[in-house]
Motif scaffolding. Structure first.
Motif, PDB file in Angstrom:
ATOM      1  N   VAL A   6       0.876  -1.275  -0.042  1.00  0.00           N
ATOM      2  CA  VAL A   6      -0.003   0.063  -0.024  1.00  0.00           C
ATOM      3  C   VAL A   6       0.691   1.146   0.066  1.00  0.00           C
ATOM      4  O   VAL A   6       1.865   1.359   0.664  1.00  0.00           O
ATOM      5  CB  VAL A   6      -0.746  -0.205   1.315  1.00  0.00           C
ATOM      6  CG1 VAL A   6      -1.678   1.242   1.278  1.00  0.00           C
ATOM      7  CG2 VAL A   6      -1.799  -1.213   1.449  1.00  0.00           C
ATOM      8  N   VAL A   7       0.706   2.168  -0.994  1.00  0.00           N
ATOM      9  CA  VAL A   7       1.623   3.460  -1.136  1.00  0.00           C
ATOM     10  C   VAL A   7       0.738   4.539  -0.709  1.00  0.00           C
ATOM     11  O   VAL A   7      -0.236   4.865  -1.491  1.00  0.00           O
ATOM     12  CB  VAL A   7       1.962   3.409  -2.575  1.00  0.00           C
ATOM     13  CG1 VAL A   7       2.711   4.656  -2.568  1.00  0.00           C
ATOM     14  CG2 VAL A   7       3.178   2.067  -2.692  1.00  0.00           C
ATOM     15  N   ILE A   8       1.111   5.062   0.141  1.00  0.00           N
ATOM     16  CA  ILE A   8       0.390   6.618   0.719  1.00  0.00           C
ATOM     17  C   ILE A   8       1.329   7.658   0.619  1.00  0.00           C
ATOM     18  O   ILE A   8       2.246   7.889   1.462  1.00  0.00           O
ATOM     19  CB  ILE A   8      -0.160   6.191   2.133  1.00  0.00           C
ATOM     20  CG1 ILE A   8      -1.106   5.188   2.432  1.00  0.00           C
ATOM     21  CG2 ILE A   8      -0.939   7.503   2.700  1.00  0.00           C
ATOM     22  CD1 ILE A   8      -1.369   4.771   3.783  1.00  0.00           C
ATOM     23  N   PRO A   9       1.118   8.562  -0.260  1.00  0.00           N
ATOM     24  CA  PRO A   9       1.739   9.811  -0.477  1.00  0.00           C
ATOM     25  C   PRO A   9       1.415  10.538   0.358  1.00  0.00           C
ATOM     26  O   PRO A   9       0.110  10.932   0.576  1.00  0.00           O
ATOM     27  CB  PRO A   9       1.796  10.141  -1.834  1.00  0.00           C
ATOM     28  CG  PRO A   9       0.601   9.574  -2.535  1.00  0.00           C
ATOM     29  CD  PRO A   9       0.180   8.461  -1.379  1.00  0.00           C
ATOM     30  N   ALA A  20      -6.044   7.497   7.216  1.00  0.00           N
ATOM     31  CA  ALA A  20      -5.561   6.501   6.126  1.00  0.00           C
ATOM     32  C   ALA A  20      -4.735   5.465   6.392  1.00  0.00           C
ATOM     33  O   ALA A  20      -5.100   4.183   5.843  1.00  0.00           O
ATOM     34  CB  ALA A  20      -4.836   7.656   4.991  1.00  0.00           C
ATOM     35  N   ILE A  21      -4.056   5.452   7.378  1.00  0.00           N
ATOM     36  CA  ILE A  21      -2.973   4.584   7.808  1.00  0.00           C
ATOM     37  C   ILE A  21      -3.860   3.319   8.543  1.00  0.00           C
ATOM     38  O   ILE A  21      -3.704   2.195   8.179  1.00  0.00           O
ATOM     39  CB  ILE A  21      -1.765   4.905   8.596  1.00  0.00           C
ATOM     40  CG1 ILE A  21      -0.914   5.860   7.776  1.00  0.00           C
ATOM     41  CG2 ILE A  21      -0.983   3.678   9.118  1.00  0.00           C
ATOM     42  CD1 ILE A  21       0.133   6.283   8.690  1.00  0.00           C
ATOM     43  N   GLU A  22      -4.593   3.747   9.324  1.00  0.00           N
ATOM     44  CA  GLU A  22      -5.461   3.063   9.935  1.00  0.00           C
ATOM     45  C   GLU A  22      -6.394   2.249   9.099  1.00  0.00           C
ATOM     46  O   GLU A  22      -6.670   0.774   9.356  1.00  0.00           O
ATOM     47  CB  GLU A  22      -6.335   3.601  10.927  1.00  0.00           C
ATOM     48  CG  GLU A  22      -5.580   4.378  12.265  1.00  0.00           C
ATOM     49  CD  GLU A  22      -4.902   3.175  13.063  1.00  0.00           C
ATOM     50  OE1 GLU A  22      -5.498   1.951  13.157  1.00  0.00           O
ATOM     51  OE2 GLU A  22      -4.151   3.355  14.093  1.00  0.00           O
ATOM     52  N   SER A  23      -7.181   2.855   7.904  1.00  0.00           N
ATOM     53  CA  SER A  23      -7.685   1.863   7.015  1.00  0.00           C
ATOM     54  C   SER A  23      -6.932   0.981   6.295  1.00  0.00           C
ATOM     55  O   SER A  23      -7.612  -0.126   5.912  1.00  0.00           O
ATOM     56  CB  SER A  23      -8.501   2.980   6.351  1.00  0.00           C
ATOM     57  OG  SER A  23      -7.568   3.606   5.399  1.00  0.00           O
ATOM     58  N   ALA A  87      -1.284  -1.041  -4.368  1.00  0.00           N
ATOM     59  CA  ALA A  87      -2.364  -0.097  -4.248  1.00  0.00           C
ATOM     60  C   ALA A  87      -2.204   1.309  -3.629  1.00  0.00           C
ATOM     61  O   ALA A  87      -1.167   1.507  -2.906  1.00  0.00           O
ATOM     62  CB  ALA A  87      -3.299  -1.034  -3.620  1.00  0.00           C
ATOM     63  N   PHE A  88      -2.782   2.112  -4.312  1.00  0.00           N
ATOM     64  CA  PHE A  88      -2.414   3.680  -3.853  1.00  0.00           C
ATOM     65  C   PHE A  88      -3.479   4.062  -3.041  1.00  0.00           C
ATOM     66  O   PHE A  88      -4.945   3.937  -3.311  1.00  0.00           O
ATOM     67  CB  PHE A  88      -2.229   4.704  -5.039  1.00  0.00           C
ATOM     68  CG  PHE A  88      -1.011   3.746  -6.116  1.00  0.00           C
ATOM     69  CD1 PHE A  88       0.090   4.082  -5.715  1.00  0.00           C
ATOM     70  CD2 PHE A  88      -1.501   3.158  -7.250  1.00  0.00           C
ATOM     71  CE1 PHE A  88       1.160   3.609  -6.599  1.00  0.00           C
ATOM     72  CE2 PHE A  88      -0.532   2.535  -8.071  1.00  0.00           C
ATOM     73  CZ  PHE A  88       0.870   2.724  -7.616  1.00  0.00           C
ATOM     74  N   LEU A  89      -3.295   4.894  -1.940  1.00  0.00           N
ATOM     75  CA  LEU A  89      -4.264   5.513  -1.136  1.00  0.00           C
ATOM     76  C   LEU A  89      -3.699   6.966  -0.690  1.00  0.00           C
ATOM     77  O   LEU A  89      -2.882   7.072  -0.286  1.00  0.00           O
ATOM     78  CB  LEU A  89      -4.274   4.796   0.249  1.00  0.00           C
ATOM     79  CG  LEU A  89      -5.128   5.253   1.379  1.00  0.00           C
ATOM     80  CD1 LEU A  89      -6.509   5.436   0.983  1.00  0.00           C
ATOM     81  CD2 LEU A  89      -5.381   4.133   2.533  1.00  0.00           C
ATOM     82  N   ASP A  90      -4.667   8.045  -1.078  1.00  0.00           N
ATOM     83  CA  ASP A  90      -4.358   9.497  -0.624  1.00  0.00           C
ATOM     84  C   ASP A  90      -4.484   9.289   0.859  1.00  0.00           C
ATOM     85  O   ASP A  90      -5.316   8.823   1.391  1.00  0.00           O
ATOM     86  CB  ASP A  90      -5.178  10.249  -1.568  1.00  0.00           C
ATOM     87  CG  ASP A  90      -4.837  10.349  -2.975  1.00  0.00           C
ATOM     88  OD1 ASP A  90      -3.834   9.880  -3.373  1.00  0.00           O
ATOM     89  OD2 ASP A  90      -5.578  10.983  -3.784  1.00  0.00           O
ATOM     90  N   SER A  91      -3.566  10.413   1.499  1.00  0.00           N
ATOM     91  CA  SER A  91      -3.570  10.491   2.698  1.00  0.00           C
ATOM     92  C   SER A  91      -4.672  11.404   3.614  1.00  0.00           C
ATOM     93  O   SER A  91      -4.898  11.270   4.759  1.00  0.00           O
ATOM     94  CB  SER A  91      -2.458  11.303   3.227  1.00  0.00           C
ATOM     95  OG  SER A  91      -1.944  12.476   2.666  1.00  0.00           O
ATOM     96  N   ASP A  92      -5.542  11.502   2.764  1.00  0.00           N
ATOM     97  CA  ASP A  92      -6.653  12.159   3.370  1.00  0.00           C
ATOM     98  C   ASP A  92      -8.010  11.377   2.648  1.00  0.00           C
ATOM     99  O   ASP A  92      -9.037  11.762   2.845  1.00  0.00           O
ATOM    100  CB  ASP A  92      -6.959  13.762   2.717  1.00  0.00           C
ATOM    101  CG  ASP A  92      -7.215  13.831   1.406  1.00  0.00           C
ATOM    102  OD1 ASP A  92      -6.518  12.769   0.483  1.00  0.00           O
ATOM    103  OD2 ASP A  92      -7.606  14.822   0.679  1.00  0.00           O
TER     104      ASP A  92
END
Length: 334
Positions: A6-9, A20-23, A87-92
């Protein structure tokens, strides 16, 4: 081998980053890592990441010394990824707990030519007016033709015409090797980077679709309309051959981009520039609530210039009408 990376920028979002991290950590699959790329933040992001790194070995912070932009941060995440999929996840933004599981299940039943999968997202606008706009647009959208939502070549026209939004920033799961071979995200684009990345992924295989809202997205700001216009021109020119081919097949691509630009200029209160783009735009019933809202936003933002513009237009119309009437009277037989 790790199943999913999981990539969170993130950049200066210490307040929303934990959600975001918790999800990501709450996903119903166990075999994952969470790579958080701190893109030169100056707030408390470092402290937040230190706490998570200490408490959960699945969290792997990576730090950019200077701010390089979200696309560069995502590309750094791809470079650091150990997973079979990324998988990408925006930090908001925030994931449903079963998001990754549902997507992996969708790919498991398919052949190797299916290299990725995306899902739907819910985008909740704040306040009563936001809820009303969402509801009205949803009802009006039912009159539109249902687009093709998965596949390979057949998906290209739908993405270019903005009929489907794979939303690579938070909804896409793709083979890490394919993300790497596709060249990652275009770091020169300030807009349309998500669909552009998906178009290059489609050069390597097909994308599947999970018909569920598994991502909750937060409203974010927009770059200036002029920046979006430049990005639109670059994006469409890069795929000019495909744009021409799919427009010949009936897809409204350039007209859709005129609508996007018209709305952004409306929101900035730049009425004449908005009208220039909207004159050739593709507008369906579902777009009307958004157009009305952005027009109202522009009026609130620049009431005096807009009032002056309208006064000039009205005055010009009156003068033209008067001149035309005088000409008709003088030309009429006595």
């Amino acid at each position: 081998m790790t199943r999913v990376s999981v990539v969170i920028p993130t950049y200066n979002r210490a307040d929303t980053l934990p959600r975001a991290i918790e999800s990501a950590l709450a996903q119903t699959i166990d075999d994952l890592e969470v790579i958080v790329v701190d893109d030169g933040s100056t707030d408390d992001t470092e402290s937040v990441l230190s706490d998570y790194e200490r408490e959960d070995s699945r969290v792997r912070p990576v730090v950019h010394e200077t701010n390089r932009g979200a696309n560069a941060a995502r590309n750094t995440g791809i470079e650091w990824a150990h997973g079979e999929y990324v998988a990408f996840l925006d930090s908001d933004d925030e994931w449903h707990p079963e998001k990754l599981e549902r997507q992996l299940d969708a790919l498991e039943e398919r052949s190797d030519e299916w290299v990725g999968v995306y899902c739907d997202a819910t985008f909740e606008l704040s306040g009563t007016s936001g809820s009303l706009r969402t509801a009205v647009a949803s009802v009006l959208a039912r009159a539109d033709d249902e687009p093709t939502r998965e596949g390979g070549e057949e998906l290209i026209g739908e993405i270019l015409a903005d009929n489907v939004q794979p939303g690579a920033g938070s909804t896409l799961l793709v083979e890490t090797a394919v993300a790497d071979e596709a060249g990652g995200f275009d770091e020169t684009l300030d807009r349309f980077q998500d669909p552009e990345f998906c178009l290059r992924v489609l050069e390597h295989g097909k994308l599947a679709y999970v018909d569920e809202e598994l991502v909750r997205r937060e409203p974010t700001g927009h770059p200036p309309a002029s920046v979006i216009e430049t990005a639109s021109e670059r994006y469409l020119s890069s795929y000019e051959e495909q744009v021409d081919r799919f427009e010949a097949a009936g897809y409204e691509i350039r007209a859709t981009h005129r609508l996007i630009l018209g709305k952004r200029y409306l929101a900035e209160g730049r009425l004449l520039r908005a009208a220039w783009h909207l004159r050739g735009a593709s507008v369906s019933a579902r777009h009307v609530p958004g157009l009305c809202w952005t027009a109202a936003t522009g009026v609130r933002r620049r009431p005096v210039p807009i009032a002056a513009t309208l006064a000039v237009l009205v005055g010009a119309s009156v003068l033209v009408g008067t001149a035309l009437s005088s000409r008709l009277r003088s030309a009429a037989p006595e």
